[in-house]
Design a protein around this motif. Structure first.
Motif, PDB file in Angstrom:
ATOM      1  N   LEU A 155       0.638  -0.981  -0.098  1.00 20.67           N
ATOM      2  CA  LEU A 155       0.185  -0.110  -0.005  1.00 20.67           C
ATOM      3  C   LEU A 155       0.866   1.320   0.090  1.00 20.67           C
ATOM      4  O   LEU A 155       1.875   1.203   0.717  1.00 20.67           O
ATOM      5  CB  LEU A 155      -0.997  -0.004   1.226  1.00 20.67           C
ATOM      6  N   SER A 156       0.657   2.048  -0.698  1.00 17.40           N
ATOM      7  CA  SER A 156       1.436   3.360  -0.857  1.00 17.40           C
ATOM      8  C   SER A 156       0.390   4.692  -1.193  1.00 17.40           C
ATOM      9  O   SER A 156      -0.448   4.558  -1.882  1.00 17.40           O
ATOM     10  CB  SER A 156       2.574   3.277  -1.938  1.00 17.40           C
ATOM     11  N   ALA A 157       0.776   5.708  -0.496  1.00 14.97           N
ATOM     12  CA  ALA A 157       0.158   6.859  -0.826  1.00 14.97           C
ATOM     13  C   ALA A 157       0.713   7.488  -1.961  1.00 14.97           C
ATOM     14  O   ALA A 157       0.111   8.651  -2.582  1.00 14.97           O
ATOM     15  CB  ALA A 157       0.637   8.017   0.597  1.00 14.97           C
ATOM     16  N   GLU A 158       1.796   6.989  -2.505  1.00 15.13           N
ATOM     17  CA  GLU A 158       2.231   7.427  -4.103  1.00 15.13           C
ATOM     18  C   GLU A 158       1.744   6.631  -5.012  1.00 15.13           C
ATOM     19  O   GLU A 158       2.535   5.459  -5.485  1.00 15.13           O
ATOM     20  CB  GLU A 158       3.758   7.657  -4.060  1.00 15.13           C
ATOM     21  N   ASN A 208      11.880   5.633  -3.733  1.00 12.29           N
ATOM     22  CA  ASN A 208      11.312   5.855  -2.543  1.00 12.29           C
ATOM     23  C   ASN A 208      10.699   4.741  -1.722  1.00 12.29           C
ATOM     24  O   ASN A 208       9.348   4.689  -1.540  1.00 12.29           O
ATOM     25  CB  ASN A 208      10.250   6.967  -2.459  1.00 12.29           C
ATOM     26  N   PRO A 209      11.545   3.810  -1.555  1.00 17.77           N
ATOM     27  CA  PRO A 209      11.038   2.265  -0.937  1.00 17.77           C
ATOM     28  C   PRO A 209      10.159   2.560   0.195  1.00 17.77           C
ATOM     29  O   PRO A 209       9.193   1.836   0.467  1.00 17.77           O
ATOM     30  CB  PRO A 209      12.239   1.651  -0.745  1.00 17.77           C
ATOM     31  N   ASP A 210      10.663   3.668   0.897  1.00 18.24           N
ATOM     32  CA  ASP A 210       9.998   3.716   2.382  1.00 18.24           C
ATOM     33  C   ASP A 210       8.459   4.408   2.062  1.00 18.24           C
ATOM     34  O   ASP A 210       7.497   3.896   3.159  1.00 18.24           O
ATOM     35  CB  ASP A 210      10.477   4.760   3.147  1.00 18.24           C
ATOM     36  N   ALA A 211       8.106   4.696   0.898  1.00 18.24           N
ATOM     37  CA  ALA A 211       6.697   5.060   0.767  1.00 18.24           C
ATOM     38  C   ALA A 211       5.903   3.923   0.362  1.00 18.24           C
ATOM     39  O   ALA A 211       4.647   4.238   0.135  1.00 18.24           O
ATOM     40  CB  ALA A 211       6.706   6.106  -0.542  1.00 18.24           C
ATOM     41  N   ILE A 212       6.433   2.736   0.546  1.00 16.63           N
ATOM     42  CA  ILE A 212       5.415   1.359   0.272  1.00 16.63           C
ATOM     43  C   ILE A 212       5.405   0.876   1.667  1.00 16.63           C
ATOM     44  O   ILE A 212       6.260   0.300   2.100  1.00 16.63           O
ATOM     45  CB  ILE A 212       5.999   0.593  -0.642  1.00 16.63           C
ATOM     46  N   ALA A 213       3.998   0.679   2.234  1.00 13.03           N
ATOM     47  CA  ALA A 213       3.805  -0.150   3.344  1.00 13.03           C
ATOM     48  C   ALA A 213       3.644  -1.577   2.960  1.00 13.03           C
ATOM     49  O   ALA A 213       2.536  -1.748   2.423  1.00 13.03           O
ATOM     50  CB  ALA A 213       2.776   0.621   4.264  1.00 13.03           C
TER      51      ALA A 213
END
Ligand code: GDP
Ligand code: MN
Length: 381
Positions: free
Chosen positions: A117-120, A132-137
């Protein structure tokens, strides 16, 4: 089977996931009629099984009948990365406040379902993963536990979606998980999953891969068949009833038994080559089956040599050898063939092959020896 977007949306809707109202059309007139009926603005979307349709001009907003006609005309027949558009999906246009990404697939090594899940969203997830791997939960769901709304809520919070989207996203993610599991899918992806300015969460795209092995549980899916885009090699193999998986190397592989076929691919790799396919012809090795297998491999332009690896068990070596010889008489094979024949009556089998040996038909007694020869003939990797 990969679904087209409009089929994926039908699939999602059957599990209660909100999608936009729409309909599919194969002609400009039909597309315009659907748009007039739905009411403007509408979005007209190319139905091809390839990503990045938006950037390629395959997704267009139409504000009136004239625009609908113009866009449908431009999109039908358009070539998107080698896929020609024969069908469009026309749906009610949505207002977008934010675009997210959500998906479920199987993580085989973890033996769990992987949710991302990602806000991007809206962009390709591969590029988010890179930049931006941290943007994927990510969450790993144990199939025994399933996905509870509580876990989904924590997941949504970890992904830092807009607070207004939390309830809607939790609802959709639980439904998406249910669709993925009960619908026997290998992949369920929504990109973008949108938040509208009035606070609704909604699937704007659908990418679904169904597990063909579960078809017997879903007779209703027959209607989706026949339209799918298959690699011609996969299609031919399926028609011939062969267990075939296309790969991108240069050594065509034929073996009897899935275990041996996998080991054969491993050995080809080990000696510095790369397999063009996995092909299991099953227990026997009749001329007909062998000819079918060779025919499928023959259609692959990347194949530079063929490695036939047969271990005779119940099937006797001489039967296998006769089958191979007969098959070679039926199919005109472009690439040189290396055969390793072992097991029951291997000696008799090899004796039969002996009289047919040439530069393009080579018999090797061991698996490694045969693999080396095949890789050498293929010119390495
Ligand atoms: P893809 O490019 O093949 O992934 O096709 P998508 O269905 O994801 O559409 C691409 C992009 O078009 C989306 O990310 C949206 O930005 C835009 N888009 C699609 N449908 C709508 C819509 O109903 N309204 C608006 N405003 N934009 C849309
Ligand atoms: Mn998309």
């Amino acid at each position: 089977m990969d679904l087209f977007e409009y089929q994926g949306k039908q699939f999602f809707a059957s599990f209660g996931i909100p999608v936009s109202a729409g309909d599919a059309a194969d002609t400009v007139d039909d597309a315009v009629a659907i748009a007039d009926r739905i009411g403007y603005p509408v979005v007209i979307k190319a139905q091809v099984q390839v990503g990045g349709r938006g950037k390629a001009g395959g997704v267009k907003l139409a504000n009136d009948t004239a625009e609908a006609r113009e866009h449908a005309g431009n999109i039908l027949g358009l070539d998107i990365k080698g896929h020609v558009v024969h069908r469009v999906w026309v749906e009610k246009a949505s207002d977008i406040a934010e675009e997210y990404y959500a998906s479920f697939t199987l993580d085989r090594s973890a033996k769990k379902h992987l949710g991302m899940l990602s806000a991007e969203g809206g962009v390709e997830i591969e590029s988010v993963a890179e930049t931006n791997p941290d943007a994927i939960a990510k969450i790993w769901v144990d199939p025994v536990d399933g996905l509870t709304p509580e876990v989904a809520r924590a997941w949504v919070e970890a992904a830092k979606l807009n607070r207004k989207a939390t309830d809607g996203a939790v609802d959709i993610l639980v439904k998406l998980y249910t669709a993925y599991v009960e619908g026997d899918a290998d992949l369920c992806e929504i990109n973008p999953l949108i938040l509208t300015p009035d606070g609704r969460v909604h699937a704007l795209d659908a990418k679904v891969t169904l597990d063909d092995n579960a078809d017997f549980r879903h007779p209703e899916r027959a209607a989706w068949r026949g339209l799918e885009v298959m690699d011609p090699r996969d299609r031919l193999a399926k028609e011939k009833g062969l267990q075939y998986v296309g790969l991108d190397g240069s050594v065509g592989v034929i073996a009897n038994g899935a275990g041996l076929a996998m080991s054969t691919c491993d050995v080809v790799n080990q000696v510095g080559g790369s397999p063009a396919n996995f092909l299991d012809i099953g227990g026997g090795a009749s001329a007909a089956v062998m000819a079918n297998a060779l025919e499928v491999i023959n259609t692959d332009p990347n194949v530079k040599s063929i490695f036939i690896n047969i271990f005779g068990g119940i099937t006797k070596g001489e039967d296998v050898a006769n089958g191979i010889v007969e098959a070679l008489g039926r199919v005109d094979i472009a690439a040189p063939i290396v055969i390793r024949l072992d097991g029951t009556n291997a000696e008799q089998g090899r004796a039969i092959l002996k009289s047919h040996e040439s530069d393009s038909l080579i018999s090797q007694p061991t698996m490694v020896g045969a693999a080396k020869k095949a890789v050498e003939l293929a010119g390495g990797k």
